[in-house]
Scaffold this motif. Structure first.
Motif, PDB file in Angstrom:
ATOM      1  N   ALA A  29     -18.394 -29.076  62.615  1.00  0.00           N
ATOM      2  CA  ALA A  29     -19.087 -30.048  63.466  1.00  0.00           C
ATOM      3  C   ALA A  29     -19.822 -29.356  64.611  1.00  0.00           C
ATOM      4  CB  ALA A  29     -18.097 -31.061  64.013  1.00  0.00           C
ATOM      5  N   LEU A  30     -19.220 -28.333  65.203  1.00  0.00           N
ATOM      6  CA  LEU A  30     -19.848 -27.634  66.322  1.00  0.00           C
ATOM      7  C   LEU A  30     -21.034 -26.784  65.880  1.00  0.00           C
ATOM      8  CD1 LEU A  30     -16.728 -26.535  68.366  1.00  0.00           C
ATOM      9  CD2 LEU A  30     -18.379 -28.310  68.938  1.00  0.00           C
ATOM     10  N   GLN A  31     -21.053 -26.378  64.627  1.00  0.00           N
ATOM     11  CA  GLN A  31     -22.131 -25.529  64.120  1.00  0.00           C
ATOM     12  C   GLN A  31     -23.485 -26.206  64.284  1.00  0.00           C
ATOM     13  OE1 GLN A  31     -21.599 -24.592  60.020  1.00  0.00           O
ATOM     14  NE2 GLN A  31     -23.461 -23.415  59.867  1.00  0.00           N
ATOM     15  N   GLU A  32     -23.540 -27.518  64.130  1.00  0.00           N
ATOM     16  CA  GLU A  32     -24.802 -28.233  64.240  1.00  0.00           C
ATOM     17  C   GLU A  32     -25.252 -28.412  65.681  1.00  0.00           C
ATOM     18  OE1 GLU A  32     -24.629 -31.836  62.048  1.00  0.00           O
ATOM     19  OE2 GLU A  32     -24.110 -30.843  60.182  1.00  0.00           O
ATOM     20  N   ASN A  33     -24.354 -28.243  66.645  1.00  0.00           N
ATOM     21  CA  ASN A  33     -24.685 -28.443  68.050  1.00  0.00           C
ATOM     22  C   ASN A  33     -25.022 -27.156  68.779  1.00  0.00           C
ATOM     23  OD1 ASN A  33     -24.330 -31.204  67.908  1.00  0.00           O
ATOM     24  ND2 ASN A  33     -22.140 -31.044  68.259  1.00  0.00           N
ATOM     25  N   ILE A  34     -25.060 -26.046  68.102  1.00  0.00           N
ATOM     26  CA  ILE A  34     -25.394 -24.779  68.738  1.00  0.00           C
ATOM     27  C   ILE A  34     -26.906 -24.725  68.950  1.00  0.00           C
ATOM     28  CG2 ILE A  34     -25.473 -22.286  68.420  1.00  0.00           C
ATOM     29  CD1 ILE A  34     -22.870 -22.509  66.853  1.00  0.00           C
ATOM     30  N   ASN A  35     -27.314 -24.461  70.179  1.00  0.00           N
ATOM     31  CA  ASN A  35     -28.732 -24.333  70.498  1.00  0.00           C
ATOM     32  C   ASN A  35     -29.059 -22.855  70.662  1.00  0.00           C
ATOM     33  OD1 ASN A  35     -29.259 -27.084  70.558  1.00  0.00           O
ATOM     34  ND2 ASN A  35     -28.595 -27.253  72.669  1.00  0.00           N
ATOM     35  N   LEU A  36     -29.734 -22.284  69.698  1.00  0.00           N
ATOM     36  CA  LEU A  36     -30.103 -20.879  69.764  1.00  0.00           C
ATOM     37  C   LEU A  36     -31.400 -20.721  70.542  1.00  0.00           C
ATOM     38  CD1 LEU A  36     -29.295 -19.850  66.105  1.00  0.00           C
ATOM     39  CD2 LEU A  36     -27.923 -19.449  68.128  1.00  0.00           C
ATOM     40  N   PHE A  37     -31.528 -19.616  71.278  1.00  0.00           N
ATOM     41  CA  PHE A  37     -32.728 -19.340  72.054  1.00  0.00           C
ATOM     42  C   PHE A  37     -33.697 -18.501  71.228  1.00  0.00           C
ATOM     43  CE2 PHE A  37     -35.321 -16.783  74.854  1.00  0.00           C
ATOM     44  CZ  PHE A  37     -35.856 -17.758  75.679  1.00  0.00           C
ATOM     45  N   TYR A  38     -34.946 -18.915  71.202  1.00  0.00           N
ATOM     46  CA  TYR A  38     -36.011 -18.200  70.495  1.00  0.00           C
ATOM     47  C   TYR A  38     -37.196 -18.013  71.426  1.00  0.00           C
ATOM     48  CZ  TYR A  38     -33.752 -19.166  66.002  1.00  0.00           C
ATOM     49  OH  TYR A  38     -32.880 -19.216  64.958  1.00  0.00           O
ATOM     50  N   THR A  39     -37.987 -17.002  71.132  1.00  0.00           N
ATOM     51  CA  THR A  39     -39.310 -16.869  71.723  1.00  0.00           C
ATOM     52  C   THR A  39     -40.290 -17.316  70.644  1.00  0.00           C
ATOM     53  OG1 THR A  39     -39.588 -14.609  70.939  1.00  0.00           O
ATOM     54  CG2 THR A  39     -38.580 -14.898  73.124  1.00  0.00           C
ATOM     55  N   PRO A  40     -41.544 -17.610  70.986  1.00  0.00           N
ATOM     56  CA  PRO A  40     -42.499 -18.003  69.950  1.00  0.00           C
ATOM     57  C   PRO A  40     -42.630 -16.969  68.825  1.00  0.00           C
ATOM     58  CG  PRO A  40     -43.358 -18.604  72.077  1.00  0.00           C
ATOM     59  CD  PRO A  40     -42.103 -17.807  72.324  1.00  0.00           C
ATOM     60  N   THR A  41     -42.606 -15.688  69.163  1.00  0.00           N
ATOM     61  CA  THR A  41     -42.706 -14.650  68.131  1.00  0.00           C
ATOM     62  C   THR A  41     -41.491 -14.679  67.208  1.00  0.00           C
ATOM     63  OG1 THR A  41     -44.020 -13.251  69.594  1.00  0.00           O
ATOM     64  CG2 THR A  41     -42.962 -12.167  67.727  1.00  0.00           C
ATOM     65  N   GLU A  42     -40.291 -14.831  67.774  1.00  0.00           N
ATOM     66  CA  GLU A  42     -39.076 -14.890  66.955  1.00  0.00           C
ATOM     67  C   GLU A  42     -39.059 -16.129  66.078  1.00  0.00           C
ATOM     68  OE1 GLU A  42     -35.905 -12.574  69.857  1.00  0.00           O
ATOM     69  OE2 GLU A  42     -36.109 -14.748  70.012  1.00  0.00           O
ATOM     70  N   LEU A  43     -39.611 -17.237  66.579  1.00  0.00           N
ATOM     71  CA  LEU A  43     -39.652 -18.461  65.796  1.00  0.00           C
ATOM     72  C   LEU A  43     -40.546 -18.298  64.570  1.00  0.00           C
ATOM     73  CD1 LEU A  43     -38.692 -21.478  65.900  1.00  0.00           C
ATOM     74  CD2 LEU A  43     -40.945 -21.967  66.822  1.00  0.00           C
ATOM     75  N   ILE A  44     -41.689 -17.657  64.743  1.00  0.00           N
ATOM     76  CA  ILE A  44     -42.646 -17.496  63.643  1.00  0.00           C
ATOM     77  C   ILE A  44     -42.246 -16.348  62.715  1.00  0.00           C
ATOM     78  CG2 ILE A  44     -45.065 -17.027  63.050  1.00  0.00           C
ATOM     79  CD1 ILE A  44     -44.591 -19.754  64.411  1.00  0.00           C
ATOM     80  N   ASP A  45     -41.898 -15.186  63.291  1.00  0.00           N
ATOM     81  CA  ASP A  45     -41.627 -13.991  62.482  1.00  0.00           C
ATOM     82  C   ASP A  45     -40.173 -13.850  62.053  1.00  0.00           C
ATOM     83  OD1 ASP A  45     -44.273 -13.401  62.845  1.00  0.00           O
ATOM     84  OD2 ASP A  45     -43.920 -12.000  64.491  1.00  0.00           O
ATOM     85  N   GLY A  46     -39.259 -14.535  62.692  1.00  0.00           N
ATOM     86  CA  GLY A  46     -37.841 -14.392  62.386  1.00  0.00           C
ATOM     87  C   GLY A  46     -37.134 -13.635  63.497  1.00  0.00           C
ATOM     88  N   LYS A  47     -35.810 -13.837  63.573  1.00  0.00           N
ATOM     89  CA  LYS A  47     -35.022 -13.262  64.654  1.00  0.00           C
ATOM     90  C   LYS A  47     -33.985 -12.309  64.077  1.00  0.00           C
ATOM     91  CE  LYS A  47     -32.405 -14.692  68.680  1.00  0.00           C
ATOM     92  NZ  LYS A  47     -32.148 -15.796  69.584  1.00  0.00           N
ATOM     93  N   GLY A  48     -33.787 -11.193  64.769  1.00  0.00           N
ATOM     94  CA  GLY A  48     -32.753 -10.243  64.376  1.00  0.00           C
ATOM     95  C   GLY A  48     -33.198  -9.292  63.286  1.00  0.00           C
ATOM     96  N   GLU A  49     -32.228  -8.510  62.817  1.00  0.00           N
ATOM     97  CA  GLU A  49     -32.521  -7.511  61.783  1.00  0.00           C
ATOM     98  C   GLU A  49     -32.916  -8.163  60.460  1.00  0.00           C
ATOM     99  OE1 GLU A  49     -29.060  -5.097  61.480  1.00  0.00           O
ATOM    100  OE2 GLU A  49     -29.209  -4.362  63.535  1.00  0.00           O
ATOM    101  N   ASN A  50     -32.322  -9.322  60.167  1.00  0.00           N
ATOM    102  CA  ASN A  50     -32.590 -10.001  58.889  1.00  0.00           C
ATOM    103  C   ASN A  50     -33.810 -10.907  58.949  1.00  0.00           C
ATOM    104  OD1 ASN A  50     -30.249  -8.794  57.983  1.00  0.00           O
ATOM    105  ND2 ASN A  50     -28.995 -10.574  58.453  1.00  0.00           N
ATOM    106  N   LYS A  51     -34.458 -10.989  60.124  1.00  0.00           N
ATOM    107  CA  LYS A  51     -35.633 -11.840  60.323  1.00  0.00           C
ATOM    108  C   LYS A  51     -35.353 -13.279  59.886  1.00  0.00           C
ATOM    109  CE  LYS A  51     -38.391  -8.698  61.926  1.00  0.00           C
ATOM    110  NZ  LYS A  51     -38.704  -8.722  63.338  1.00  0.00           N
ATOM    111  N   GLU A  52     -34.216 -13.810  60.377  1.00  0.00           N
ATOM    112  CA  GLU A  52     -33.834 -15.173  60.040  1.00  0.00           C
ATOM    113  C   GLU A  52     -34.659 -16.158  60.846  1.00  0.00           C
ATOM    114  OE1 GLU A  52     -29.648 -15.890  60.243  1.00  0.00           O
ATOM    115  OE2 GLU A  52     -29.203 -13.904  59.437  1.00  0.00           O
ATOM    116  N   LYS A  53     -35.217 -17.153  60.155  1.00  0.00           N
ATOM    117  CA  LYS A  53     -36.014 -18.191  60.793  1.00  0.00           C
ATOM    118  C   LYS A  53     -35.187 -19.469  60.850  1.00  0.00           C
ATOM    119  CE  LYS A  53     -40.380 -16.363  59.132  1.00  0.00           C
ATOM    120  NZ  LYS A  53     -41.600 -16.643  58.397  1.00  0.00           N
ATOM    121  N   PRO A  54     -35.391 -20.279  61.888  1.00  0.00           N
ATOM    122  CA  PRO A  54     -34.669 -21.549  61.956  1.00  0.00           C
ATOM    123  C   PRO A  54     -35.188 -22.510  60.886  1.00  0.00           C
ATOM    124  CG  PRO A  54     -36.239 -21.394  63.739  1.00  0.00           C
ATOM    125  CD  PRO A  54     -36.245 -20.072  63.039  1.00  0.00           C
ATOM    126  N   PHE A  55     -34.358 -23.464  60.508  1.00  0.00           N
ATOM    127  CA  PHE A  55     -34.754 -24.434  59.497  1.00  0.00           C
ATOM    128  C   PHE A  55     -35.300 -25.696  60.171  1.00  0.00           C
ATOM    129  CE2 PHE A  55     -30.233 -24.841  60.332  1.00  0.00           C
ATOM    130  CZ  PHE A  55     -30.089 -26.199  60.602  1.00  0.00           C
TER     131      PHE A  55
END
Length: 159
Positions: A29-55
């Protein structure tokens, strides 16, 4: 095995299973309430080593600078749309409500909302930088190297 020991063992197993299930359901239940911080570049290109993008539909926070000339206000409602940038691509933020007094073009902001398209966020909260010195550490780290332009007008009516 003694019937009394058998009952105790089953009771202990049932308690462990119940506690484990409760913890698992709370974490899910808590997994859906986590608010991750992104920058515009991370949102478009992906975040972290795996370049994970939000859904699409994910709640997140995004921080950056409001692109000068991008603020569009609806005349009949409180709907506002503007673009946000860091060092790379821009992201469109749509917000319905009254923006903070310190909200300006070229200003650093943090918006909290839901991703509705790969580069569009429907915000439910917009926070503006409260003075020239302070910026959240996450935003300051993400915006290193971006030129900050001060507004061209003077609030003190001085020339």
């Amino acid at each position: 095995m003694n019937p009394r020991r058998k009952k105790r063992l089953l009771a202990v197993i049932a308690i462990i299973f119940g506690v484990g299930s409760a913890i698992g359901l709370m974490l899910y239940a808590l997994q859906e309430n986590i608010n991750l911080f992104y920058t515009p570049t991370e949102l478009i290109d992906g975040k972290g080593e795996n370049k994970e993008k939000p859904f699409i539909g994910q709640k997140l926070r995004i921080g950056g600078m409001v692109v000068p000339g991008s603020v569009v206000r609806d005349e009949d409602s409180l709907d506002v749309s503007f673009k946000l940038m860091d060092t790379g691509p821009t992201v469109t933020i749509r917000y319905e409500g009254i923006l903070p007094d310190l909200f300006r073009e070229g200003q650093g902001i943090v918006a909290q909302g839901t991703l509705v398209e790969p580069n569009v966020i429907e915000a439910f909260e917009v926070l503006a930088k409260h003075d020239e010195e302070y910026m959240p550490p996450e935003v300051a780290e993400a915006l290193k190297g971006i030129k900050h332009e001060k507004p061209k007008y003077n609030l003190n009516n001085e020339n």
